[in-house]
Design a protein around this motif. Sequence first.
Motif, PDB file in Angstrom:
ATOM      1  N   PRO B 228      43.689  73.793 115.663  1.00 36.70           N
ATOM      2  CA  PRO B 228      43.242  72.404 115.716  1.00 36.70           C
ATOM      3  C   PRO B 228      43.899  71.568 114.624  1.00 36.70           C
ATOM      4  N   PHE B 229      44.431  70.427 115.016  1.00 33.10           N
ATOM      5  CA  PHE B 229      45.150  69.568 114.069  1.00 33.10           C
ATOM      6  C   PHE B 229      44.260  69.132 112.922  1.00 33.10           C
ATOM      7  N   TRP B 230      42.947  69.051 113.172  1.00 32.80           N
ATOM      8  CA  TRP B 230      42.068  68.525 112.133  1.00 32.80           C
ATOM      9  C   TRP B 230      41.756  69.536 111.050  1.00 32.80           C
ATOM     10  N   ALA B 231      42.240  70.774 111.239  1.00 35.08           N
ATOM     11  CA  ALA B 231      42.080  71.754 110.160  1.00 35.08           C
ATOM     12  C   ALA B 231      43.208  71.621 109.144  1.00 35.08           C
ATOM     13  N   LEU B 232      44.233  70.851 109.488  1.00 36.16           N
ATOM     14  CA  LEU B 232      45.372  70.720 108.589  1.00 36.16           C
ATOM     15  C   LEU B 232      45.053  69.726 107.479  1.00 36.16           C
ATOM     16  N   SER B 233      45.782  69.861 106.375  1.00 37.47           N
ATOM     17  CA  SER B 233      45.646  68.861 105.327  1.00 37.47           C
ATOM     18  C   SER B 233      46.406  67.615 105.766  1.00 37.47           C
ATOM     19  N   PHE B 234      46.197  66.529 105.035  1.00 36.89           N
ATOM     20  CA  PHE B 234      46.809  65.269 105.436  1.00 36.89           C
ATOM     21  C   PHE B 234      48.331  65.387 105.492  1.00 36.89           C
ATOM     22  N   ASP B 235      48.923  65.972 104.465  1.00 36.49           N
ATOM     23  CA  ASP B 235      50.384  66.082 104.429  1.00 36.49           C
ATOM     24  C   ASP B 235      50.913  66.922 105.581  1.00 36.49           C
ATOM     25  N   GLU B 236      50.234  68.035 105.843  1.00 33.03           N
ATOM     26  CA  GLU B 236      50.666  68.893 106.947  1.00 33.03           C
ATOM     27  C   GLU B 236      50.570  68.145 108.270  1.00 33.03           C
ATOM     28  N   LEU B 237      49.471  67.428 108.427  1.00 32.69           N
ATOM     29  CA  LEU B 237      49.259  66.715 109.680  1.00 32.69           C
ATOM     30  C   LEU B 237      50.318  65.637 109.874  1.00 32.69           C
ATOM     31  N   VAL B 238      50.615  64.893 108.795  1.00 36.55           N
ATOM     32  CA  VAL B 238      51.612  63.830 108.910  1.00 36.55           C
ATOM     33  C   VAL B 238      52.956  64.421 109.315  1.00 36.55           C
ATOM     34  N   LYS B 239      53.329  65.536 108.697  1.00 36.77           N
ATOM     35  CA  LYS B 239      54.622  66.158 109.026  1.00 36.77           C
ATOM     36  C   LYS B 239      54.676  66.554 110.488  1.00 36.77           C
ATOM     37  N   LEU B 240      53.564  67.107 110.990  1.00 38.46           N
ATOM     38  CA  LEU B 240      53.579  67.619 112.357  1.00 38.46           C
ATOM     39  C   LEU B 240      53.358  66.535 113.394  1.00 38.46           C
ATOM     40  N   SER B 241      52.731  65.421 113.001  1.00 35.62           N
ATOM     41  CA  SER B 241      52.430  64.418 114.013  1.00 35.62           C
ATOM     42  C   SER B 241      53.359  63.218 113.923  1.00 35.62           C
ATOM     43  N   PHE B 242      53.422  62.571 112.774  1.00 38.72           N
ATOM     44  CA  PHE B 242      54.220  61.354 112.668  1.00 38.72           C
ATOM     45  C   PHE B 242      55.665  61.636 112.288  1.00 38.72           C
ATOM     46  N   GLY B 243      55.894  62.725 111.579  1.00 42.93           N
ATOM     47  CA  GLY B 243      57.206  62.912 110.968  1.00 42.93           C
ATOM     48  C   GLY B 243      57.142  62.310 109.582  1.00 42.93           C
ATOM     49  N   ASP B 244      58.088  61.456 109.250  1.00 42.86           N
ATOM     50  CA  ASP B 244      58.097  60.860 107.913  1.00 42.86           C
ATOM     51  C   ASP B 244      57.340  59.546 107.903  1.00 42.86           C
ATOM     52  N   LEU B 245      56.535  59.353 106.875  1.00 46.92           N
ATOM     53  CA  LEU B 245      55.831  58.081 106.695  1.00 46.92           C
ATOM     54  C   LEU B 245      56.160  57.552 105.307  1.00 46.92           C
ATOM     55  N   SER B 246      56.348  56.242 105.214  1.00 46.54           N
ATOM     56  CA  SER B 246      56.532  55.659 103.887  1.00 46.54           C
ATOM     57  C   SER B 246      55.200  55.724 103.142  1.00 46.54           C
ATOM     58  N   ASP B 247      55.245  55.547 101.831  1.00 50.09           N
ATOM     59  CA  ASP B 247      54.022  55.655 101.035  1.00 50.09           C
ATOM     60  C   ASP B 247      52.964  54.654 101.485  1.00 50.09           C
ATOM     61  N   GLU B 248      53.413  53.429 101.768  1.00 47.82           N
ATOM     62  CA  GLU B 248      52.446  52.393 102.177  1.00 47.82           C
ATOM     63  C   GLU B 248      51.800  52.786 103.493  1.00 47.82           C
ATOM     64  N   ALA B 249      52.649  53.190 104.451  1.00 51.02           N
ATOM     65  CA  ALA B 249      52.121  53.549 105.758  1.00 51.02           C
ATOM     66  C   ALA B 249      51.186  54.753 105.635  1.00 51.02           C
ATOM     67  N   ALA B 250      51.570  55.724 104.781  1.00 50.28           N
ATOM     68  CA  ALA B 250      50.734  56.912 104.616  1.00 50.28           C
ATOM     69  C   ALA B 250      49.359  56.532 104.087  1.00 50.28           C
ATOM     70  N   ALA B 251      49.322  55.564 103.173  1.00 45.21           N
ATOM     71  CA  ALA B 251      48.035  55.132 102.633  1.00 45.21           C
ATOM     72  C   ALA B 251      47.163  54.543 103.730  1.00 45.21           C
ATOM     73  N   VAL B 252      47.780  53.715 104.590  1.00 47.84           N
ATOM     74  CA  VAL B 252      47.017  53.103 105.679  1.00 47.84           C
ATOM     75  C   VAL B 252      46.494  54.170 106.641  1.00 47.84           C
ATOM     76  N   VAL B 253      47.386  55.109 107.010  1.00 51.31           N
ATOM     77  CA  VAL B 253      47.001  56.154 107.955  1.00 51.31           C
ATOM     78  C   VAL B 253      45.897  57.022 107.346  1.00 51.31           C
ATOM     79  N   SER B 254      46.053  57.335 106.073  1.00 45.87           N
ATOM     80  CA  SER B 254      45.051  58.156 105.398  1.00 45.87           C
ATOM     81  C   SER B 254      43.685  57.481 105.435  1.00 45.87           C
ATOM     82  N   ASP B 255      43.662  56.168 105.143  1.00 43.16           N
ATOM     83  CA  ASP B 255      42.394  55.429 105.203  1.00 43.16           C
ATOM     84  C   ASP B 255      41.800  55.481 106.602  1.00 43.16           C
ATOM     85  N   ALA B 256      42.675  55.318 107.591  1.00 41.70           N
ATOM     86  CA  ALA B 256      42.190  55.326 108.972  1.00 41.70           C
ATOM     87  C   ALA B 256      41.592  56.689 109.320  1.00 41.70           C
ATOM     88  N   ILE B 257      42.241  57.758 108.837  1.00 39.82           N
ATOM     89  CA  ILE B 257      41.737  59.101 109.145  1.00 39.82           C
ATOM     90  C   ILE B 257      40.379  59.327 108.475  1.00 39.82           C
TER      91      ILE B 257
END
Lengths: 70, 642
Positions: B228-257
């Motif tokens: 399950p994707f939700w067992a992954l840590s944020f960094d692992e999930l971003v790598k497997l789902s979005f690919g690369d995220l800029s720091d700003e975008a990662a902050a927004v996505v993290s808040d949303a999660i």
Amino acid sequence: MSWIETPDSSNLARYKYDDRARVLTVEFKNGGTYNYYDVPQAVFEQMKAAPSKGEFLARSIKGAFRYARV
Amino acid sequence: MRSDPTLIGTVQDVAGTSVSVSLVSETATGLSFYKGESYRIGQVGSFVRIPLGYTSLFGIVSQVGAGAAPKTEGDLHPWGNQWLKVQLVGERGRAGKFERGVSQHPTINDAVHIVTEDDLREIYGPGDPVDFVTVGHLASAESIPALVNINKLITRHSAVVGTTGAGKSTTVAGLLTALSDPSRYPSARIVVLDIHGEYAKALADRSSVFRVSTDANAEKGEKPLQIPFWALSFDELVKLSFGDLSDEAAAVVSDAIVALKRESLGNQPREGITAARLTADSPVPFCIHKLWFDLHQREHRTIIPTPGGAADEVESAYVLDAAGNPVQPGDAMSVTPPLYRTVKTTGPAHERVNWGRDPINIRQQLAVLGSKLRDPQFAFLFNPGDWRPGIDGTVTKDLDALLKDWLGSPAPISILDLSGIPPAVLSDLIGALLRILYDALFWGRNLPEGGRLRPLMLVLEEAHAYLGKEHVGTASSAVRRIAKEGRKYGVGVMIVSQRPSEIDPTILSQCGTIFAMRLANDIDRGQVTGAASDNLKGLFDMLPILRTGEAIIVGEAVSLPMRTLIDPPAKNRWPDSRDPNVAVRGDATKGYEDEGGWAVPRQTEDYTIVMRQWRKQSPYYEHKQTEPDAPVAPATPEGENP
């Protein structure tokens, strides 16, 4: 449907037949196991009666029935 | 004649750990007999014993040579000066127990003896039999079992290295068979990350198999592998789902999660975590489809400006049908994006359409995520069966069910067959998997389920594929962490590879025990020699000439380096890595040793079945039964006229 051991054969280890699915399963001594499909019951009976299972397999089953590695 | 048949020479020269021995002349035949056994003298890699009072020093022969033949007749040494070079490795003290390291050195003219089978038995013999597992027998003496200290083998990590065809997979299968012996270790716990799907057959009766495949072979008791994707840590999930995220975008996505996880926690509270302590890394389910939908909306939305209205009072500019309803308002769960009207900033005010607010410029990454959510190859991750969160973030099963499957199944071995995983995400996914397993055992370390009380051995097959120096992926960092601190929490790794030189040296150097099989490549050999804690170059010079299935075991789990023939499993339980036979022996009258090969007439081939398997991404042939009454025409071999 249970395994029939073939200790006298030089190549075959054992074989079995599923009469409902009509699948003959053969295990070779070197580890390979294969399913032969659509084998009629009669052919299986012939195999059971054959003196050399390896020869029977090579002559009457190989090339005649579709098989897949298990 | 020598008075003592075990005597072979005398010490001439001592330099550090290296000792020169001059052979006594009676050993010229190279053969000595003792208690009915024959011993070859001066075999490189064999052991010698140098008694010093009550203690005995032991060494390994690293070099053998002879000086020039004597010139005068009646010389004391008619065969020339024959000598051995010996590397000291350990000693046997008064108590009769063999230990590594030497407390004293031999001096000139000390006697040197061959090591008899009795001595070997004492050296390799177990202190306490429970600690030791038999993995094979010594290559030099078949009657002596090769015993490996299971505590050190598992907690101090190990590596199995060898060229393709040196018998690595068979050796690993043999080791796992020995380690999972239900009569000795009924609670063994081994997880195999099987990259090529080789081990399911070899360990059939001792393992639960989890396979990433659309048709996990339920008949064989195989279960689908779900991560399950939700067992992954944020960094692992971003790598497997979005690919690369800029720091700003990662902050927004993290808040949303975090917001989605909080909402899910509200709908389905879980013990041990509260909304206040929730982070993007917490293993709490959330709906990734909803995340995609919300972010997609934020990125792509166009709005109808309302003059005089507040900033948050906006109306989405959907494409409308004749009745005034949105043509495609979008749906999160089926990954359907809403259809918006295009931006129009000129013309009459009521026709204008503006971009939505605060886009975070991750359109491309969102498109990647969207396509992965739809991709059946990623279903094990993003649509993991019972662990798939609904739109409100609730799930049917929690991670405990998953851990019970992997770590607490009745069988001692769990095989996670990763052969169906897209290679591009293999490293990240293995990293995530290892982290999940490690975290569970780490936090449960004081519980009977945890790693300290029921240690886990992780077998990493084909490790060079994801633990390379150039891979900065999550797999390397996860393995590095386990290698460094896993010992304290009862998690050990066994790294299996044919290219040790491609594995991160920091990982390999943490492996306390090395099973070195035949290795021809110079660079690979250097890597193994360097990583082994014993400085026994002489022994490792033998690596290119080891037989198939033979391994030099060095390190913490063995009292002395030993050249061992590993017991292979029974022939019908060999791993599925056997090379295919191009020509199968036999003929039509005797039968053939195996099926197929170039030497036999061809079957009528049907490539539609090949395509079916390819599209299904499954190697398991399912036969479509023909009518039992239909006559079975023997197939005519192609290219032959009947």
